[in-house]
Write a protein that holds these residues in place. Sequence first.
Motif, PDB file in Angstrom:
ATOM      1  N   ALA A   1       0.848  -1.204   0.000  1.00  0.00           N
ATOM      2  CA  ALA A   1       0.000   0.000   0.000  1.00  0.00           C
ATOM      3  C   ALA A   1       0.881   1.251   0.000  1.00  0.00           C
ATOM      4  CB  ALA A   1      -0.929  -0.015   1.219  1.00  0.00           C
ATOM      5  N   LYS A   2       1.956   1.206   0.783  1.00  0.00           N
ATOM      6  CA  LYS A   2       2.864   2.360   0.826  1.00  0.00           C
ATOM      7  C   LYS A   2       3.522   2.593  -0.531  1.00  0.00           C
ATOM      8  CE  LYS A   2       6.791   4.470   3.120  1.00  0.00           C
ATOM      9  NZ  LYS A   2       7.166   5.124   1.897  1.00  0.00           N
ATOM     10  N   GLU A   3       3.924   1.516  -1.170  1.00  0.00           N
ATOM     11  CA  GLU A   3       4.543   1.661  -2.501  1.00  0.00           C
ATOM     12  C   GLU A   3       3.566   2.284  -3.486  1.00  0.00           C
ATOM     13  OE1 GLU A   3       7.383  -2.264  -2.111  1.00  0.00           O
ATOM     14  OE2 GLU A   3       5.844  -2.262  -3.681  1.00  0.00           O
ATOM     15  N   GLU A   4       2.322   1.828  -3.425  1.00  0.00           N
ATOM     16  CA  GLU A   4       1.320   2.381  -4.341  1.00  0.00           C
ATOM     17  C   GLU A   4       1.060   3.852  -4.031  1.00  0.00           C
ATOM     18  OE1 GLU A   4       0.349   1.375  -7.052  1.00  0.00           O
ATOM     19  OE2 GLU A   4       0.817  -0.744  -6.965  1.00  0.00           O
ATOM     20  N   LEU A   5       1.020   4.174  -2.749  1.00  0.00           N
ATOM     21  CA  LEU A   5       0.815   5.571  -2.361  1.00  0.00           C
ATOM     22  C   LEU A   5       1.967   6.442  -2.861  1.00  0.00           C
ATOM     23  CD1 LEU A   5      -0.667   7.786  -0.769  1.00  0.00           C
ATOM     24  CD2 LEU A   5       0.654   7.083   1.247  1.00  0.00           C
ATOM     25  N   ASP A   6       3.191   5.967  -2.674  1.00  0.00           N
ATOM     26  CA  ASP A   6       4.356   6.740  -3.117  1.00  0.00           C
ATOM     27  C   ASP A   6       4.337   6.942  -4.630  1.00  0.00           C
ATOM     28  OD1 ASP A   6       5.162   6.873  -0.515  1.00  0.00           O
ATOM     29  OD2 ASP A   6       6.692   5.316  -0.663  1.00  0.00           O
ATOM     30  N   THR A   7       3.957   5.889  -5.339  1.00  0.00           N
ATOM     31  CA  THR A   7       3.885   5.992  -6.803  1.00  0.00           C
ATOM     32  C   THR A   7       2.810   7.003  -7.204  1.00  0.00           C
ATOM     33  OG1 THR A   7       4.490   3.668  -6.890  1.00  0.00           O
ATOM     34  CG2 THR A   7       3.679   4.615  -8.931  1.00  0.00           C
ATOM     35  N   LEU A   8       1.688   6.954  -6.498  1.00  0.00           N
ATOM     36  CA  LEU A   8       0.603   7.913  -6.757  1.00  0.00           C
ATOM     37  C   LEU A   8       1.091   9.346  -6.530  1.00  0.00           C
ATOM     38  CD1 LEU A   8      -2.566   8.605  -6.937  1.00  0.00           C
ATOM     39  CD2 LEU A   8      -2.532   8.413  -4.446  1.00  0.00           C
ATOM     40  N   LEU A   9       1.748   9.553  -5.387  1.00  0.00           N
ATOM     41  CA  LEU A   9       2.169  10.919  -5.025  1.00  0.00           C
ATOM     42  C   LEU A   9       3.225  11.476  -5.979  1.00  0.00           C
ATOM     43  CD1 LEU A   9       2.350  10.541  -1.139  1.00  0.00           C
ATOM     44  CD2 LEU A   9       0.613  11.769  -2.456  1.00  0.00           C
TER      45      LEU A   9
ATOM     46  N   SER B   1      -4.887   3.867  13.701  1.00  0.00           N
ATOM     47  CA  SER B   1      -4.711   4.794  12.579  1.00  0.00           C
ATOM     48  C   SER B   1      -3.387   5.546  12.704  1.00  0.00           C
ATOM     49  CB  SER B   1      -5.888   5.766  12.486  1.00  0.00           C
ATOM     50  OG  SER B   1      -6.014   6.486  13.678  1.00  0.00           O
ATOM     51  N   VAL B   2      -2.935   5.753  13.945  1.00  0.00           N
ATOM     52  CA  VAL B   2      -1.634   6.410  14.145  1.00  0.00           C
ATOM     53  C   VAL B   2      -0.521   5.526  13.576  1.00  0.00           C
ATOM     54  CG1 VAL B   2       0.035   7.176  15.891  1.00  0.00           C
ATOM     55  CG2 VAL B   2      -2.394   7.691  16.158  1.00  0.00           C
ATOM     56  N   LYS B   3      -0.655   4.237  13.835  1.00  0.00           N
ATOM     57  CA  LYS B   3       0.341   3.282  13.334  1.00  0.00           C
ATOM     58  C   LYS B   3       0.295   3.220  11.797  1.00  0.00           C
ATOM     59  CE  LYS B   3       3.448   0.085  13.950  1.00  0.00           C
ATOM     60  NZ  LYS B   3       4.759   0.452  14.474  1.00  0.00           N
TER      61      LYS B   3
ATOM     62  N   LEU C   1       2.829   4.332   6.645  1.00  0.00           N
ATOM     63  CA  LEU C   1       2.739   4.913   5.300  1.00  0.00           C
ATOM     64  C   LEU C   1       3.534   6.226   5.194  1.00  0.00           C
ATOM     65  CD1 LEU C   1      -1.039   4.385   4.362  1.00  0.00           C
ATOM     66  CD2 LEU C   1       0.897   2.893   3.910  1.00  0.00           C
ATOM     67  N   CYS C   2       4.171   6.627   6.297  1.00  0.00           N
ATOM     68  CA  CYS C   2       4.959   7.879   6.337  1.00  0.00           C
ATOM     69  C   CYS C   2       4.137   9.086   5.898  1.00  0.00           C
ATOM     70  CB  CYS C   2       6.210   7.784   5.468  1.00  0.00           C
ATOM     71  SG  CYS C   2       7.299   6.460   5.941  1.00  0.00           S
ATOM     72  N   LEU C   3       2.934   9.189   6.405  1.00  0.00           N
ATOM     73  CA  LEU C   3       2.068  10.281   5.967  1.00  0.00           C
ATOM     74  C   LEU C   3       2.617  11.647   6.357  1.00  0.00           C
ATOM     75  CD1 LEU C   3      -1.528   8.836   6.522  1.00  0.00           C
ATOM     76  CD2 LEU C   3       0.015   8.627   4.574  1.00  0.00           C
TER      77      LEU C   3
ATOM     78  N   ILE D   1       4.095  13.922   3.790  1.00  0.00           N
ATOM     79  CA  ILE D   1       3.293  14.616   2.765  1.00  0.00           C
ATOM     80  C   ILE D   1       3.109  16.067   3.210  1.00  0.00           C
ATOM     81  CG2 ILE D   1       1.130  14.654   1.460  1.00  0.00           C
ATOM     82  CD1 ILE D   1       0.742  11.713   2.158  1.00  0.00           C
ATOM     83  N   LYS D   2       3.858  16.947   2.600  1.00  0.00           N
ATOM     84  CA  LYS D   2       3.865  18.344   3.052  1.00  0.00           C
ATOM     85  C   LYS D   2       3.070  19.269   2.128  1.00  0.00           C
ATOM     86  CE  LYS D   2       7.231  17.595   6.150  1.00  0.00           C
ATOM     87  NZ  LYS D   2       6.814  17.191   7.495  1.00  0.00           N
ATOM     88  N   ASP D   3       2.877  18.836   0.908  1.00  0.00           N
ATOM     89  CA  ASP D   3       2.343  19.772  -0.086  1.00  0.00           C
ATOM     90  C   ASP D   3       0.888  19.506  -0.449  1.00  0.00           C
ATOM     91  OD1 ASP D   3       2.891  17.376  -1.207  1.00  0.00           O
ATOM     92  OD2 ASP D   3       3.815  18.145  -3.034  1.00  0.00           O
ATOM     93  N   LYS D   4       0.245  18.639   0.330  1.00  0.00           N
ATOM     94  CA  LYS D   4      -1.174  18.364   0.084  1.00  0.00           C
ATOM     95  C   LYS D   4      -1.884  18.243   1.420  1.00  0.00           C
ATOM     96  CE  LYS D   4      -0.327  15.664  -4.118  1.00  0.00           C
ATOM     97  NZ  LYS D   4       0.895  16.444  -4.345  1.00  0.00           N
ATOM     98  N   PRO D   5      -3.119  18.760   1.501  1.00  0.00           N
ATOM     99  CA  PRO D   5      -3.857  18.535   2.742  1.00  0.00           C
ATOM    100  C   PRO D   5      -4.230  17.055   2.842  1.00  0.00           C
ATOM    101  CG  PRO D   5      -5.141  19.884   1.185  1.00  0.00           C
ATOM    102  CD  PRO D   5      -3.877  19.501   0.496  1.00  0.00           C
ATOM    103  N   TRP D   6      -4.010  16.461   3.998  1.00  0.00           N
ATOM    104  CA  TRP D   6      -4.400  15.061   4.160  1.00  0.00           C
ATOM    105  C   TRP D   6      -4.932  14.848   5.563  1.00  0.00           C
ATOM    106  CZ3 TRP D   6      -2.018  12.257   7.981  1.00  0.00           C
ATOM    107  CH2 TRP D   6      -0.768  12.730   8.434  1.00  0.00           C
ATOM    108  N   HIS D   7      -5.662  13.760   5.701  1.00  0.00           N
ATOM    109  CA  HIS D   7      -6.296  13.459   6.978  1.00  0.00           C
ATOM    110  C   HIS D   7      -6.507  11.952   7.031  1.00  0.00           C
ATOM    111  CE1 HIS D   7      -8.772  14.362  10.486  1.00  0.00           C
ATOM    112  NE2 HIS D   7      -9.702  13.554  10.015  1.00  0.00           N
ATOM    113  N   ILE D   8      -6.348  11.377   8.220  1.00  0.00           N
ATOM    114  CA  ILE D   8      -6.606   9.936   8.329  1.00  0.00           C
ATOM    115  C   ILE D   8      -7.695   9.684   9.356  1.00  0.00           C
ATOM    116  CG2 ILE D   8      -4.668   9.602   9.960  1.00  0.00           C
ATOM    117  CD1 ILE D   8      -4.292   6.787   8.547  1.00  0.00           C
TER     118      ILE D   8
END
Length: 187
Positions: free
Chosen positions: A105-113, A140-142, A147-149, A152-159
């Motif tokens: 999932a992390k790899e896919e997220l990184d590729t997406l970003l 969710s913290v874990k 995922l090293c969220l 992510i500095k340049d997009k608003p995100w929330h978990i």
Amino acid sequence: MGLLDKLSGLLGLKKKEVHVLCLGLDNSGKTTIINKLKPSNAQCQDIVPTIGFTIEKFKSSSLSFTVFDMSGQGRYRNLWEHYYKDGQAIIFVIDSSDKLRMVVAKEELDTLLNHPDIKHRRIPILFFANKMDLRDAVTSVKVSQLLCLESIKDKPWHICASDAIKGEGLQEGVDWLQGTSHTTVHL
Ligand code: G3D
Ligand code: MG
């Protein structure tokens, strides 16, 4: 009012359709989440099955959803990446109990970003740390750490932690997306 109606309420002023991409590995809970979110009058616009790959599309008055599994063979990648440029918000779903595939999932997220159609846009990303009801689920913290969220500095995100079967956590997520979309989605 359904959750989606509420989300689409943000468009009341602007009257333009917002495209939401709902992504994540297969089996993470995307279809379950979308079925909970979509209003009863949403039409299943299009389900495009190709061999081994399906794109689901739903549309309500001012909101359209494109849902797909970011897994399987790389040869489908072009198919799904094609949708990136039209997406104005992303919902990224993670199976919090699937520790083995968290790295995928992390790899896919990184590729997406890092994709050119995503990289330079302040597109809001809502993460659902789903399947919180399962005994094996990490918090969710874990999930956010795995995922090293924080990077992510340049997009608003929330978990949000969610249990898509009971519908728990979805409202909080949609509320956040609605709030942030006001300021970040250019319509
Ligand atoms: P996908 O669309 O991302 O591939 P689905 O995932 O929505 O099809 O969900 C995959 C399986 O996980 C489904 O079970 C679904 O019921 C289950 N699921 C989804 N969300 C949750 C959750 O929050 N908690 C639990 N316990 N299960 C969840 P089946 O058995 O139909 O394959
Ligand atoms: Mg699905």
